[in-house]
Write a protein that holds these residues in place. Structure first.
Motif, short mmCIF file in Angstrom:
data_model
loop_
_atom_site.label_atom_id
_atom_site.label_comp_id
_atom_site.label_asym_id
_atom_site.label_seq_id
_atom_site.Cartn_x
_atom_site.Cartn_y
_atom_site.Cartn_z
N LEU A 35 -13.54 39.57 -38.61
CA LEU A 35 -12.36 39.48 -37.74
C LEU A 35 -12.15 40.80 -36.99
O LEU A 35 -12.36 41.88 -37.56
CB LEU A 35 -11.12 39.17 -38.57
CG LEU A 35 -11.03 37.77 -39.17
CD1 LEU A 35 -9.85 37.67 -40.13
CD2 LEU A 35 -10.89 36.73 -38.07
N GLU A 59 -5.27 39.34 -29.61
CA GLU A 59 -5.64 37.97 -29.23
C GLU A 59 -5.45 37.02 -30.40
O GLU A 59 -5.51 37.44 -31.56
CB GLU A 59 -7.11 37.96 -28.82
CG GLU A 59 -7.40 38.75 -27.58
CD GLU A 59 -7.54 37.86 -26.36
OE1 GLU A 59 -7.18 36.68 -26.43
OE2 GLU A 59 -8.03 38.38 -25.35
N THR A 60 -5.28 35.75 -30.09
CA THR A 60 -5.15 34.78 -31.18
C THR A 60 -6.47 34.76 -31.96
O THR A 60 -7.55 34.89 -31.38
CB THR A 60 -4.89 33.35 -30.66
OG1 THR A 60 -5.95 33.02 -29.79
CG2 THR A 60 -3.59 33.23 -29.94
N GLY A 63 -6.75 38.02 -36.46
CA GLY A 63 -6.53 38.26 -37.89
C GLY A 63 -5.18 38.88 -38.22
O GLY A 63 -4.95 39.33 -39.35
N LYS A 64 -4.27 38.90 -37.26
CA LYS A 64 -2.97 39.56 -37.48
C LYS A 64 -2.20 38.93 -38.63
O LYS A 64 -1.80 39.61 -39.58
CB LYS A 64 -2.11 39.48 -36.20
CG LYS A 64 -2.75 40.09 -34.98
CD LYS A 64 -1.88 39.91 -33.75
CE LYS A 64 -1.60 38.48 -33.35
NZ LYS A 64 -2.78 37.69 -32.98
N THR A 65 -1.97 37.63 -38.53
CA THR A 65 -1.07 36.97 -39.47
C THR A 65 -1.61 36.97 -40.90
O THR A 65 -0.87 37.21 -41.85
CB THR A 65 -0.81 35.52 -39.02
OG1 THR A 65 -0.43 35.56 -37.66
CG2 THR A 65 0.26 34.85 -39.83
N GLN A 245 -11.94 36.55 -31.53
CA GLN A 245 -13.00 36.17 -32.44
C GLN A 245 -14.11 35.40 -31.72
O GLN A 245 -15.27 35.71 -31.82
CB GLN A 245 -12.41 35.36 -33.57
CG GLN A 245 -13.20 35.52 -34.83
CD GLN A 245 -12.63 34.66 -35.93
OE1 GLN A 245 -11.60 34.02 -35.76
NE2 GLN A 245 -13.30 34.64 -37.04
N SER A 349 0.26 30.40 -34.59
CA SER A 349 0.02 30.78 -35.99
C SER A 349 -0.99 29.94 -36.75
O SER A 349 -1.79 30.49 -37.48
CB SER A 349 1.32 30.74 -36.81
OG SER A 349 1.86 32.02 -36.82
N THR A 351 -4.12 27.71 -38.10
CA THR A 351 -5.53 27.48 -37.86
C THR A 351 -5.82 26.10 -38.42
O THR A 351 -5.65 25.87 -39.61
CB THR A 351 -6.40 28.51 -38.62
OG1 THR A 351 -6.13 29.79 -38.09
CG2 THR A 351 -7.88 28.19 -38.45
N PRO A 353 -8.64 23.81 -39.32
CA PRO A 353 -10.09 23.91 -39.43
C PRO A 353 -10.78 22.80 -38.64
O PRO A 353 -10.32 21.68 -38.61
CB PRO A 353 -10.35 23.75 -40.94
CG PRO A 353 -9.05 24.04 -41.60
CD PRO A 353 -7.98 23.67 -40.63
N ARG A 397 -11.06 29.55 -33.05
CA ARG A 397 -10.78 30.22 -34.32
C ARG A 397 -11.94 30.19 -35.31
O ARG A 397 -12.02 31.02 -36.18
CB ARG A 397 -9.49 29.67 -34.92
CG ARG A 397 -8.31 30.05 -34.02
CD ARG A 397 -7.04 29.45 -34.46
NE ARG A 397 -6.34 30.21 -35.48
CZ ARG A 397 -5.60 31.27 -35.28
NH1 ARG A 397 -5.49 31.76 -34.06
NH2 ARG A 397 -4.97 31.85 -36.26
P1 ADP Z 1 -3.99 35.65 -35.62
O1 ADP Z 1 -2.69 35.76 -36.35
O2 ADP Z 1 -4.45 36.96 -35.07
O3 ADP Z 1 -3.95 34.61 -34.56
P2 ADP Z 1 -4.95 34.65 -38.17
O4 ADP Z 1 -4.76 35.82 -39.09
O5 ADP Z 1 -3.96 33.57 -38.26
O6 ADP Z 1 -5.10 35.20 -36.69
O7 ADP Z 1 -6.37 33.99 -38.43
C1 ADP Z 1 -7.57 34.74 -38.30
C2 ADP Z 1 -8.75 33.84 -38.57
O8 ADP Z 1 -8.78 33.49 -39.96
C3 ADP Z 1 -8.77 32.52 -37.85
O9 ADP Z 1 -9.30 32.63 -36.56
C4 ADP Z 1 -9.66 31.68 -38.75
O10 ADP Z 1 -11.00 31.96 -38.51
C5 ADP Z 1 -9.31 32.20 -40.13
N1 ADP Z 1 -8.29 31.35 -40.76
C6 ADP Z 1 -6.98 31.56 -40.82
N2 ADP Z 1 -6.33 30.57 -41.46
C7 ADP Z 1 -7.28 29.69 -41.83
C8 ADP Z 1 -7.27 28.44 -42.52
N3 ADP Z 1 -6.15 27.90 -42.97
N4 ADP Z 1 -8.47 27.83 -42.70
C9 ADP Z 1 -9.62 28.35 -42.23
N5 ADP Z 1 -9.68 29.52 -41.58
C10 ADP Z 1 -8.55 30.19 -41.37
#
Ligand code: ADP
Ligand code: MG
Length: 700
Positions: A35, A59-60, A63-65, A245, A349, A351, A353, A397
């Protein structure tokens, strides 16, 4: 040396690396390392240590959240039992992200990582990373004005500017200053005006012994007006995380599309027939639209050649029971492409899959508030550029993706940069009640990032005054106002419970409010319309939807009780209840949710010392109570059979799903003012006030 068995052939022992669970773990470790945020962990930690307020834009999918809270926890911010709180504008995001982070940390949900949303709290004393809705943190501030359990609060997806986010930002600003005053212990050196401001915003309780560390505040989003936030926080530092990503290819239509639903359908099938594997996420405006598109897809699927990949449709919208919402997050079966039909609930927020393709018609159903009439409605409007970016971001993602925008590029250029903050387009009664309870008396003087209009504030104050929550000089009344603020409900519902104890029908009102707070209770499968209708008749009350819901609740409680009396243990009794639900076309998850809500509100109400008694068969008593609490939402029948809302003079119409759709009584109360704007006429679900309705209405 390889050991041998009795036949002399070598015996092999697996090291377990190929176990599916281990493979998933390895995959997650690799994913996390790749990430964009992973390479800046150290720098981010330094920035957070250096600055009390930090704005993070990335960017979305960077990995922020999911990652930042883990970095902070590993970086020492959870020392001494302190918690990192991350707020999300939506419940579904709080839940799914918490589940993912718990998996990444290899802990059970509710231990180190948990979530807390209204009526559903999975956290425990050991929780250190807590995902929650922004509204929930506001409620916590009522009990703990300095948010003393938190070392860091991250306001995620701040660009959404929900009303709760905006109020929270103002509040957190005050909490942060107050905590730094506590920390400095020389509050006298702080300019008096500044300190007073804090006192105005936060009703400070003396700190009990321990010295509080300063509160770190992080404002985060992918598409954020960083400058605006930085200015609001006195020139706070903004950090940009570079790189997304995976790339997302954006495609626009050549011509304007006259019918976006039809265009969405065509695009779904074009992708299905011509593009490689990957699931499709379609943004639609609401439940009805989603259900009609689902039906159309099923019809068209029949015409597909047998040999093609199967197509499965999964809807997700906010009133869908949460277990059903979670189906969208389950991977598709092999040989199947999943099409998720979503409202903007899936915009930020989350993801989901498997999603590789996003279809974005560029519209959203958004809250709109008419200050003149005091009515809130939902109107379909074009999205903002920020929302378009978020939507396309859902496609990149897990790998490169494509986003099909069902409008021309020239239309995109015309979209507003970001959505008008919700605080400018909603009824503020709830928020004002909470602010008053937090000790903020001067609402106009509150440090909003963007102030709501004077009229909007005045209207909501008036509404609260009419409900008896405020005194003549607009202070929180005691006990009604403070009781209303303690209940985690809309002010009108809270008032209904308080009034019901005087009308001796609190038992019925508790059930009504719990049932109305859960998702839709009845379901009607397309192939069993008549059976479902007949089943519903058993519960129908001529007195309206409220008492119909009370009948459902009581019948279900009776079924559970009978099963227990017959010696069934909890699990078996639940099974019996689920069977009963199926037979009666009741949504068992919604009912379970309503039962949970009921027991929680009951707890609050008992703590407040209200008397829980039943009005028995005296329905007039219950209807009087409805009139006395929902009088702001009363409507009278007109000559043409439509209704006129008394407070706003707007024409409203009974929703066909209401038990009063045909009866059309003289006077009704609407259970929700946030009705749907539909061809210019509002549709409402209601209870009627009976023959003496007009008179009852004056009982207060
Ligand atoms: P951001 O907040 O920057 O948009 P996230 O931290 O939410 O990004 O997620 C970063 C990456 O982690 C996603 O692009 C994805 O690849 C992976 N990810 C996050 N949540 C899930 C999930 N529930 N299942 C599978 N992959 C996930
Ligand atoms: Mg995020």
């Amino acid at each position: 040396m390889v050991s041998k068995n009795s036949e002399g052939t070598p015996k092999w022992k697996s090291n377990g690396n190929n176990h599916p669970q281990n493979l998933r773990r390895q995959l997650i470790v690799q994913q996390r390392k790749s990430l964009p945020i992973a390479s800046v962990e150290k720098r981010l930690l330094e920035e957070v240590r250096k600055h009390d307020i930090l704005i993070i834009v990335g960017e979305t999918g960077s990995g922020k959240t999911t990652q930042l809270p883990q970095f902070l926890c590993n970086g020492g911010f959870c020392r001494d039992g302190k918690v990192i709180g991350i707020t999300q504008p939506r419940r579904v995001a709080a839940v799914t992200v918490a589940k993912r982070v718990a998996e990444e940390c290899e802990v059970e949900l509710g231990q180190k990582v948990g979530y807390s949303i209204r009526f559903d709290d999975t956290t425990s004393a050991t929780t250190r990373i807590k995902y929650m809705t922004d509204g929930l943190l506001l409620r916590e501030a009522l009990l703990d004005p300095l948010l003393s359990r938190y070392s860091v609060v991250i306001v995620d997806e701040a660009h959404e500017r929900t009303v709760h986010t905006d109020v929270l930002l103002g509040l957190l600003k005050g909490v942060q200053l107050a905590r730094s005053l506590e920390g400095r212990k020389d509050a006298n050196s702080v300019p008096l005006k500044e300190a007073n401001n804090v006192q105005n915003r936060v009703s400070l309780k003396p700190c009990q012994g321990s010295k509080l560390s300063p509160l770190k505040l992080i404002i985060m989003s992918a598409s954020l007006d960083a400058r605006g936030f930085s200015e609001y926080f006195g020139g706070a530092k903004a950090v940009h995380i570079q790189g997304r990503q995976y790339p997302v290819d954006i495609l626009y239509t050549h011509h304007a599309e006259p019918d976006y639903v039809d265009a969405a359908l065509i695009t779904i099938f074009q992708i299905h027939m011509n593009e490689g594997p990957g699931d499709i996420l379609v943004f639609l405006t609401g439940q009805e639209e989603i259900e009609s598109v689902e039906k159309l897809i099923h019809e068209r699927v029949q015409k597909l050649p047998e040999s093609s990949l199967r197509l499965s449709v999964v809807p997700i919208f906010s009133s869908l029971p949460s277990e059903k919402q979670m189906l969208a997050f389950k991977p598709a079966l092999s040989g199947t492409r999943k099409v998720i039909l979503a409202t903007n609930i899936a915009e930020t927020s989350v993801t989901i899959p498997g999603i590789k393709y996003v279809i974005d018609p560029g519209l959203v159903k958004a809250r709109s508030y008419n200050h003149r009439t005091g009515m809130e409605s939902l109107i379909i409007t074009p999205i903002s550029k920020a929302q378009a970016l978020q939507r396309s971001g859902r496609a990149g993602r897990e790998g490169p993706g494509k986003c099909f925008r069902l409008y021309q590029e020239s239309e995109f250029a015309k979209l507003v940069d970001s959505t008008t903050p919700e605080i400018k387009r909603c009824n503020l009664a709830n928020v004002i009640l909470q602010l008053k309870a937090l000790g903020v008396d001067d609402i106009m003087g509150f440090d909003f990032m963007e102030k709501p209009s004077r009229t909007a504030i005045a209207n909501s104050l008036e509404q609260l005054f009419l409900l008896g929550a405020l005194t003549d000089d607009y202070k929180l009344s005691d006990p009604v106002g403070s009781q209303m603020a303690r209940l985690p409900l809309d002010p009108i519902y809270s008032k209904a419970l308080i009034v019901a104890s005087e009308f001796n029908c609190l038992e019925e009102m508790l059930i009504s409010v719990a049932m109305l707070s859960a998702e839709s209770m009845f379901y009607t499968p397309r192939d069993k319309l008549d059976e479902a209708r007949d089943a519903r008749k058993c519960f129908t009350s001529v007195d309206g939807d409220h008492l119909t819901l009370v009948s459902v609740y009581r019948a279900s409680a009776e079924c559970l009780e009978k099963s227990r009396l017959a010696g069934s243990k909890d699990k078996k009794a639940e099974k019996t209840l689920n069977k009963w639900c199926r037979e009666n076309f009741i949504n068992s998850r919604s009912l379970k949710h309503a039962r949970d809500i009921h027991s929680q509100i009951r707890g609050h109400v008992e703590q407040m010392g209200l008397h829980i008694t039943s009005c028995g068969d005296d329905m007039l008593q219950f209807r009087r109570c409805l009139a006395a609490s929902f009088f702001l939402n009363a409507a009278l029948k007109q000559h043409d059979g439509s209704y006129r809302a008394l407070a706003s003079s707007q024409t409203v119409q009974i929703h066909p799903s209401s038990v009063l759709f045909r009866a059309k009584p003289e006077c009704i109360v609407v259970y929700q003012m946030s009705s749907i704007l539909y061809f210019g006429i509002k549709r409402v679900v209601i209870s009627h006030l009976g023959k003496g309705g007009k008179k009852n209405q004056q009982i207060k």
